[in-house]
Scaffold this motif. Structure first.
Motif, PDB file in Angstrom:
ATOM      1  N   THR A  27       1.376  -1.359   0.100  1.00 37.49           N
ATOM      2  CA  THR A  27      -0.389   0.023   0.038  1.00 37.49           C
ATOM      3  C   THR A  27       0.883   1.115  -0.157  1.00 37.49           C
ATOM      4  OG1 THR A  27      -1.981  -0.948   1.502  1.00 37.49           O
ATOM      5  CG2 THR A  27      -1.580   1.291   1.114  1.00 37.49           C
ATOM      6  N   LEU A  28       1.712   1.174   0.524  1.00 39.76           N
ATOM      7  CA  LEU A  28       2.333   2.539   0.906  1.00 39.76           C
ATOM      8  C   LEU A  28       3.644   3.164  -0.427  1.00 39.76           C
ATOM      9  CD1 LEU A  28       4.330   5.035   2.441  1.00 39.76           C
ATOM     10  CD2 LEU A  28       6.424   3.033   2.574  1.00 39.76           C
ATOM     11  N   ALA A  29       3.821   1.935  -1.302  1.00 37.79           N
ATOM     12  CA  ALA A  29       4.841   1.925  -2.216  1.00 37.79           C
ATOM     13  C   ALA A  29       3.830   2.551  -3.453  1.00 37.79           C
ATOM     14  CB  ALA A  29       4.964   0.938  -2.589  1.00 37.79           C
ATOM     15  N   SER A  30       2.264   1.309  -3.457  1.00 32.02           N
ATOM     16  CA  SER A  30       1.840   2.206  -4.685  1.00 32.02           C
ATOM     17  C   SER A  30       1.198   4.039  -4.301  1.00 32.02           C
ATOM     18  CB  SER A  30       0.304   1.134  -3.633  1.00 32.02           C
ATOM     19  OG  SER A  30      -0.420   1.418  -5.195  1.00 32.02           O
ATOM     20  N   GLU A  31       0.828   3.912  -2.857  1.00 31.96           N
ATOM     21  CA  GLU A  31       0.698   5.289  -3.109  1.00 31.96           C
ATOM     22  C   GLU A  31       1.826   6.111  -2.809  1.00 31.96           C
ATOM     23  OE1 GLU A  31      -2.065   6.653  -1.200  1.00 31.96           O
ATOM     24  OE2 GLU A  31      -3.320   4.584  -1.097  1.00 31.96           O
ATOM     25  N   LEU A  32       2.779   5.665  -2.670  1.00 30.52           N
ATOM     26  CA  LEU A  32       3.979   7.173  -3.532  1.00 30.52           C
ATOM     27  C   LEU A  32       4.138   7.189  -4.528  1.00 30.52           C
ATOM     28  CD1 LEU A  32       6.659   5.800  -0.694  1.00 30.52           C
ATOM     29  CD2 LEU A  32       5.623   7.877  -0.694  1.00 30.52           C
ATOM     30  N   LYS A  33       3.389   5.690  -5.046  1.00 28.69           N
ATOM     31  CA  LYS A  33       4.140   6.092  -6.887  1.00 28.69           C
ATOM     32  C   LYS A  33       2.625   6.253  -7.509  1.00 28.69           C
ATOM     33  CE  LYS A  33       3.799   3.458 -10.886  1.00 28.69           C
ATOM     34  NZ  LYS A  33       3.274   2.196 -12.032  1.00 28.69           N
ATOM     35  N   GLU A  34       1.658   6.740  -7.272  1.00 32.52           N
ATOM     36  CA  GLU A  34       0.320   7.923  -7.053  1.00 32.52           C
ATOM     37  C   GLU A  34       0.879   9.180  -6.837  1.00 32.52           C
ATOM     38  OE1 GLU A  34      -3.530   6.467  -5.212  1.00 32.52           O
ATOM     39  OE2 GLU A  34      -3.335   4.483  -6.051  1.00 32.52           O
ATOM     40  N   ARG A  35       1.473   9.407  -6.366  1.00 35.94           N
ATOM     41  CA  ARG A  35       1.659  10.881  -6.019  1.00 35.94           C
ATOM     42  C   ARG A  35       2.938  11.095  -6.570  1.00 35.94           C
ATOM     43  NH1 ARG A  35       0.005  11.583   0.975  1.00 35.94           N
ATOM     44  NH2 ARG A  35      -1.385  10.648   0.179  1.00 35.94           N
ATOM     45  N   GLY A  36       3.519  10.568  -7.318  1.00 37.77           N
ATOM     46  CA  GLY A  36       4.887  10.375  -8.759  1.00 37.77           C
ATOM     47  C   GLY A  36       5.924  10.326  -7.994  1.00 37.77           C
ATOM     48  N   HIS A  37       6.121   9.912  -6.843  1.00 40.50           N
ATOM     49  CA  HIS A  37       7.447   8.986  -6.542  1.00 40.50           C
ATOM     50  C   HIS A  37       8.132   7.755  -7.821  1.00 40.50           C
ATOM     51  CE1 HIS A  37       7.334  11.934  -3.133  1.00 40.50           C
ATOM     52  NE2 HIS A  37       6.688  11.868  -2.897  1.00 40.50           N
ATOM     53  N   ASN A  38       9.200   7.296  -7.070  1.00 37.87           N
ATOM     54  CA  ASN A  38      10.181   6.253  -8.000  1.00 37.87           C
ATOM     55  C   ASN A  38      10.104   5.664  -7.158  1.00 37.87           C
ATOM     56  OD1 ASN A  38       9.924   7.479 -10.888  1.00 37.87           O
ATOM     57  ND2 ASN A  38      11.773   8.686 -10.329  1.00 37.87           N
ATOM     58  N   VAL A  39       9.652   4.926  -6.988  1.00 40.42           N
ATOM     59  CA  VAL A  39       9.808   3.641  -5.870  1.00 40.42           C
ATOM     60  C   VAL A  39      10.184   2.524  -6.287  1.00 40.42           C
ATOM     61  CG1 VAL A  39       8.488   2.489  -4.311  1.00 40.42           C
ATOM     62  CG2 VAL A  39       7.740   4.166  -4.833  1.00 40.42           C
ATOM     63  N   THR A  40      10.987   1.981  -5.492  1.00 38.07           N
ATOM     64  CA  THR A  40      11.641   0.561  -6.170  1.00 38.07           C
ATOM     65  C   THR A  40      11.445  -0.856  -4.908  1.00 38.07           C
ATOM     66  OG1 THR A  40      13.799   1.483  -8.073  1.00 38.07           O
ATOM     67  CG2 THR A  40      13.278  -1.484  -6.815  1.00 38.07           C
ATOM     68  N   VAL A  41      11.455  -1.508  -4.686  1.00 36.83           N
ATOM     69  CA  VAL A  41      11.261  -2.704  -4.275  1.00 36.83           C
ATOM     70  C   VAL A  41      12.370  -3.979  -4.212  1.00 36.83           C
ATOM     71  CG1 VAL A  41       9.762  -4.488  -2.639  1.00 36.83           C
ATOM     72  CG2 VAL A  41       8.739  -2.413  -3.063  1.00 36.83           C
ATOM     73  N   ILE A  42      13.015  -3.704  -3.480  1.00 32.63           N
ATOM     74  CA  ILE A  42      13.122  -4.884  -3.485  1.00 32.63           C
ATOM     75  C   ILE A  42      13.210  -6.497  -2.879  1.00 32.63           C
ATOM     76  CG2 ILE A  42      16.014  -5.926  -2.607  1.00 32.63           C
ATOM     77  CD1 ILE A  42      17.303  -3.357  -2.767  1.00 32.63           C
ATOM     78  N   LEU A  43      13.173  -7.349  -2.976  1.00 28.36           N
ATOM     79  CA  LEU A  43      12.679  -8.723  -2.225  1.00 28.36           C
ATOM     80  C   LEU A  43      13.861  -9.787  -2.321  1.00 28.36           C
ATOM     81  CD1 LEU A  43       9.079  -8.310  -4.313  1.00 28.36           C
ATOM     82  CD2 LEU A  43       8.905  -7.968  -2.188  1.00 28.36           C
ATOM     83  N   PRO A  44      13.173 -10.985  -1.810  1.00 26.15           N
ATOM     84  CA  PRO A  44      14.161 -12.138  -1.471  1.00 26.15           C
ATOM     85  C   PRO A  44      13.758 -13.113  -3.299  1.00 26.15           C
ATOM     86  CG  PRO A  44      12.073 -12.096   0.102  1.00 26.15           C
ATOM     87  CD  PRO A  44      12.203 -11.205   0.096  1.00 26.15           C
ATOM     88  N   LEU A  45      14.803 -13.801  -3.590  1.00 20.92           N
ATOM     89  CA  LEU A  45      15.081 -13.872  -4.974  1.00 20.92           C
ATOM     90  C   LEU A  45      13.537 -15.043  -4.711  1.00 20.92           C
ATOM     91  CD1 LEU A  45      16.766 -14.495  -6.730  1.00 20.92           C
ATOM     92  CD2 LEU A  45      18.054 -16.500  -5.341  1.00 20.92           C
ATOM     93  N   ILE A  46      13.182 -15.817  -4.381  1.00 19.57           N
ATOM     94  CA  ILE A  46      11.670 -16.484  -4.907  1.00 19.57           C
ATOM     95  C   ILE A  46      10.321 -15.395  -5.123  1.00 19.57           C
ATOM     96  CG2 ILE A  46      10.079 -18.297  -4.313  1.00 19.57           C
ATOM     97  CD1 ILE A  46      12.365 -19.487  -2.041  1.00 19.57           C
ATOM     98  N   LYS A  47       9.563 -15.707  -6.162  1.00 12.84           N
ATOM     99  CA  LYS A  47       8.449 -14.717  -6.131  1.00 12.84           C
ATOM    100  C   LYS A  47       7.347 -15.637  -5.299  1.00 12.84           C
ATOM    101  CE  LYS A  47      10.706 -14.055 -10.952  1.00 12.84           C
ATOM    102  NZ  LYS A  47      10.143 -14.224 -12.256  1.00 12.84           N
ATOM    103  N   GLY A  48       6.769 -14.878  -4.579  1.00 12.09           N
ATOM    104  CA  GLY A  48       5.319 -14.475  -4.216  1.00 12.09           C
ATOM    105  C   GLY A  48       4.647 -13.618  -3.700  1.00 12.09           C
ATOM    106  N   GLN A  49       3.950 -14.004  -3.273  1.00  9.02           N
ATOM    107  CA  GLN A  49       2.940 -13.340  -2.924  1.00  9.02           C
ATOM    108  C   GLN A  49       2.756 -11.372  -3.686  1.00  9.02           C
ATOM    109  OE1 GLN A  49       0.316 -14.434   0.069  1.00  9.02           O
ATOM    110  NE2 GLN A  49      -0.462 -15.972  -0.953  1.00  9.02           N
ATOM    111  N   VAL A  50       3.566 -10.143  -2.908  1.00 10.41           N
ATOM    112  CA  VAL A  50       3.980  -9.951  -2.554  1.00 10.41           C
ATOM    113  C   VAL A  50       5.138  -8.904  -4.019  1.00 10.41           C
ATOM    114  CG1 VAL A  50       5.462  -7.914  -1.827  1.00 10.41           C
ATOM    115  CG2 VAL A  50       4.895  -9.814  -0.340  1.00 10.41           C
ATOM    116  N   TYR A  51       5.618 -10.307  -4.468  1.00  8.33           N
ATOM    117  CA  TYR A  51       5.623  -9.962  -5.840  1.00  8.33           C
ATOM    118  C   TYR A  51       4.631  -9.628  -6.382  1.00  8.33           C
ATOM    119  CZ  TYR A  51       8.491 -10.406 -10.346  1.00  8.33           C
ATOM    120  OH  TYR A  51       8.063 -10.504 -11.529  1.00  8.33           O
ATOM    121  N   ASN A  52       3.578 -10.544  -6.708  1.00 11.30           N
ATOM    122  CA  ASN A  52       2.935 -10.060  -7.155  1.00 11.30           C
ATOM    123  C   ASN A  52       1.780  -9.305  -8.133  1.00 11.30           C
ATOM    124  OD1 ASN A  52       3.880 -13.425  -8.480  1.00 11.30           O
ATOM    125  ND2 ASN A  52       2.690 -13.845  -7.516  1.00 11.30           N
ATOM    126  N   GLU A  53       1.765  -8.919  -5.894  1.00 16.20           N
ATOM    127  CA  GLU A  53       0.681  -7.976  -6.019  1.00 16.20           C
ATOM    128  C   GLU A  53       1.586  -6.105  -6.350  1.00 16.20           C
ATOM    129  OE1 GLU A  53      -2.805  -6.162  -4.972  1.00 16.20           O
ATOM    130  OE2 GLU A  53      -2.301  -8.165  -5.105  1.00 16.20           O
TER     131      GLU A  53
END
Length: 106
Positions: free
Chosen positions: A21-47
């Motif tokens: 939600t935070l990443a999404s809101e920041l992106k909607e406000r015009g910020h460049n958001v990048t998220v680093i995740l664990p190597l295995i793709k999961g639900q967070v990655y998909n969302e």
């Protein structure tokens, strides 16, 4: 503004939902958001992908292991933790990459 978020979660729990939600809101406000995740793709990655938020997958170990884990797994994580400097350098390289893009050096 460039914003980097780092999480060790793969599944959508309370904290992970808040991060998405935070990443999404920041992106909607015009910020460049990048998220680093664990190597295995999961639900967070998909969302995050569904919301078109830039992600980087990388392996990083946990500092703390449960005493209930299989002893071999615990030893494996402790060995991987010895390489923490490599993970930090990878994160620094990601940061430098996006700073260069913004300044037009790339």
């Amino acid at each position: 503004m460039n914003i980097l978020l780092i999480t060790h979660e793969m599944n959508l729990g309370g904290a992970s939902k808040s991060l998405v939600t935070l990443a999404s809101e920041l992106k909607e406000r015009g910020h460049n958001v990048t998220v680093i995740l664990p190597l295995i793709k999961g639900q967070v990655y998909n969302e995050l992908k569904k919301r078109k938020i830039r992600t980087h997958l990388m392996f990083f170990g946990w500092r703390v292991t449960s005493k209930y884990w299989n002893p071999l797994i615990r030893i494996g994580f402790k060995i991987l933790y010895l390489f923490e400097d490599l993970y930090v350098k990878s994160i620094v390289n990601i940061i430098k990459k996006y700073l260069k893009k913004k300044s037009g050096k790339m």
